[in-house]
Design a protein around this motif. Sequence first.
Motif, mmCIF file in Angstrom:
data_model
loop_
_atom_site.group_PDB
_atom_site.id
_atom_site.type_symbol
_atom_site.label_atom_id
_atom_site.label_comp_id
_atom_site.label_asym_id
_atom_site.label_seq_id
_atom_site.Cartn_x
_atom_site.Cartn_y
_atom_site.Cartn_z
ATOM 1 N N UNK A 45 0.832 -1.204 0.000
ATOM 2 C CA UNK A 45 0.000 0.000 0.000
ATOM 3 C C UNK A 45 0.868 1.256 0.000
ATOM 4 N N UNK A 46 2.017 1.195 0.649
ATOM 5 C CA UNK A 46 2.915 2.352 0.666
ATOM 6 C C UNK A 46 3.436 2.659 -0.736
ATOM 7 N N UNK A 47 3.664 1.618 -1.538
ATOM 8 C CA UNK A 47 4.106 1.823 -2.915
ATOM 9 C C UNK A 47 2.993 2.483 -3.725
ATOM 10 N N UNK A 48 1.781 1.993 -3.569
ATOM 11 C CA UNK A 48 0.655 2.582 -4.305
ATOM 12 C C UNK A 48 0.484 4.046 -3.918
ATOM 13 N N UNK A 49 0.573 4.320 -2.628
ATOM 14 C CA UNK A 49 0.399 5.706 -2.161
ATOM 15 C C UNK A 49 1.477 6.619 -2.735
ATOM 16 N N UNK A 50 2.702 6.145 -2.769
ATOM 17 C CA UNK A 50 3.792 6.959 -3.300
ATOM 18 C C UNK A 50 3.565 7.282 -4.778
ATOM 19 N N UNK A 52 0.657 7.438 -6.336
ATOM 20 C CA UNK A 52 -0.439 8.413 -6.422
ATOM 21 C C UNK A 52 0.072 9.814 -6.095
ATOM 22 N N UNK A 53 0.829 9.941 -5.026
ATOM 23 C CA UNK A 53 1.336 11.256 -4.616
ATOM 24 C C UNK A 53 2.247 11.876 -5.671
ATOM 25 N N UNK A 54 3.042 11.053 -6.344
ATOM 26 C CA UNK A 54 4.027 11.574 -7.285
ATOM 27 C C UNK A 54 3.513 11.718 -8.711
ATOM 28 N N UNK A 361 -1.529 -5.201 -8.037
ATOM 29 C CA UNK A 361 -1.978 -3.833 -8.299
ATOM 30 C C UNK A 361 -0.851 -2.836 -8.038
ATOM 31 N N UNK A 362 -0.075 -3.052 -6.984
ATOM 32 C CA UNK A 362 1.069 -2.183 -6.707
ATOM 33 C C UNK A 362 2.055 -2.219 -7.867
ATOM 34 N N UNK A 363 2.248 -3.389 -8.467
ATOM 35 C CA UNK A 363 3.139 -3.499 -9.614
ATOM 36 C C UNK A 363 2.586 -2.738 -10.810
ATOM 37 N N UNK A 364 1.280 -2.826 -11.024
ATOM 38 C CA UNK A 364 0.659 -2.067 -12.114
ATOM 39 C C UNK A 364 0.837 -0.567 -11.892
ATOM 40 N N UNK A 365 0.677 -0.138 -10.667
ATOM 41 C CA UNK A 365 0.817 1.286 -10.360
ATOM 42 C C UNK A 365 2.256 1.750 -10.546
ATOM 43 N N UNK A 366 3.197 0.980 -10.027
ATOM 44 C CA UNK A 366 4.606 1.378 -10.074
ATOM 45 C C UNK A 366 5.252 1.077 -11.417
ATOM 46 N N UNK A 367 4.592 0.230 -12.220
ATOM 47 C CA UNK A 367 5.127 -0.204 -13.503
ATOM 48 C C UNK A 367 6.493 -0.875 -13.349
ATOM 49 N N UNK A 368 6.554 -1.722 -12.333
ATOM 50 C CA UNK A 368 7.710 -2.570 -12.091
ATOM 51 C C UNK A 368 7.286 -3.659 -11.127
ATOM 52 N N UNK A 369 8.026 -4.762 -11.096
ATOM 53 C CA UNK A 369 7.678 -5.868 -10.205
ATOM 54 C C UNK A 369 7.850 -5.428 -8.749
ATOM 55 N N UNK A 370 6.788 -5.583 -7.979
ATOM 56 C CA UNK A 370 6.838 -5.337 -6.544
ATOM 57 C C UNK A 370 6.706 -6.681 -5.852
#
Length: 376
Positions: A45-50, A52-54, A361-370
């Motif tokens: 969730x911290x990755x997703x939040x980051x 969104x913020x950025x 979902x975090x990987x989709x958001x960050x566009x890298x493997x989480x």
Amino acid sequence: MTPQIRRSGQSVADSGRVVAFSFWPSRTTPQGPVAQTRLFAIDPWAIIRQVVENECSGGRTEALACLAQAQAFFEVGTGQGNEAARPLALYYSYLNAAKAYCLTRGMETTLGGASHGLKAHGRHNVFDFADTYLQTIPTSPATSGAPKPQMFYQMMSVLMGGASPASSYEMSALIPQILSGHRLWVEASNRAERFFNLEAVTFRHNPATSEMWLEIELLADDIGRFGITPLDVLSRSGLVDFEEVESADPSRVVFQETCPLIYGAAGPLADLDRLVQRVRHQLWMTVMLIPPYRRYYLYLSPQAEAAHRLPQLLSMYAVTYFFGSITRYRPDKFDDLLRGPFGPRVRDFITGQPRQFVYQLASEMARRDVARPSIL
């Protein structure tokens, strides 16, 4: 069919290291394209939040509020307690997480007033897997003002680059698409397994011709024990642009793409994303705690169910909607499912699948493997 001649080439590498397969294999830097690195996170969730913020511009405040709700519902849905309440909490977690995803990666600046975009129907008032289907509701212009978004439609559009869902999906075709606990479905339904583990997915290229393509390897025993052919694997998995080629190892079956891509002067790294886009929605994955941190699979759907096939993230979302819907509106039907032959399958889905969904979902958001680190 006789295997074709394997195309001459080599693995794509960056600074002498072979680039491992990923849905997000490379990134652009001022110095040029480089292989993307894996991101380890105890809290996805911290990755997703980051992200969104950025990276969320027009709807950041709304996206962060949706994300806060998503995480709160997730804690309820994965906590100890009455199992009858967990599916509904998980669905509302996914719904709000999908809003944050669409606001960040899509074109919308608000999803206020959005509806589910799905509706469960039980034939003859029966809500088991055999007699239930999900109707999809497209986003359409409102009678006045802005269109009313439908979240399933919105999520598919963002995830698949503008694609639209079918008008309905049979639950009997969606349940076997869930990778976690698939063998429980196999036992309860007395059907054959449909997931095939991939031994390797490799980026290949030929420097002399500037061609690049994917190779996929499976164990020959996995194909043989189910009494199917390599051609069956290709047709039922959706890999229609692949062919079987000669394998130096008789224990493995090798598929290669029939039409290579031509890469530019920047080299194959710069065009790996284009290569991945051709296959990513035909591959399933599981996030692992140990190297290589991802395992990939093919899902072999019967021809009659081909129209009901969804990408992995969307199938998890749709099935969670179904369980949440009957939990809320027909709790007695949910109890019937738990008592029936698919009860272990339902319980495994509710307990084992949620973290897979969030990491993906975090990987989709960050566009890298989480991935989750294997540490205390």
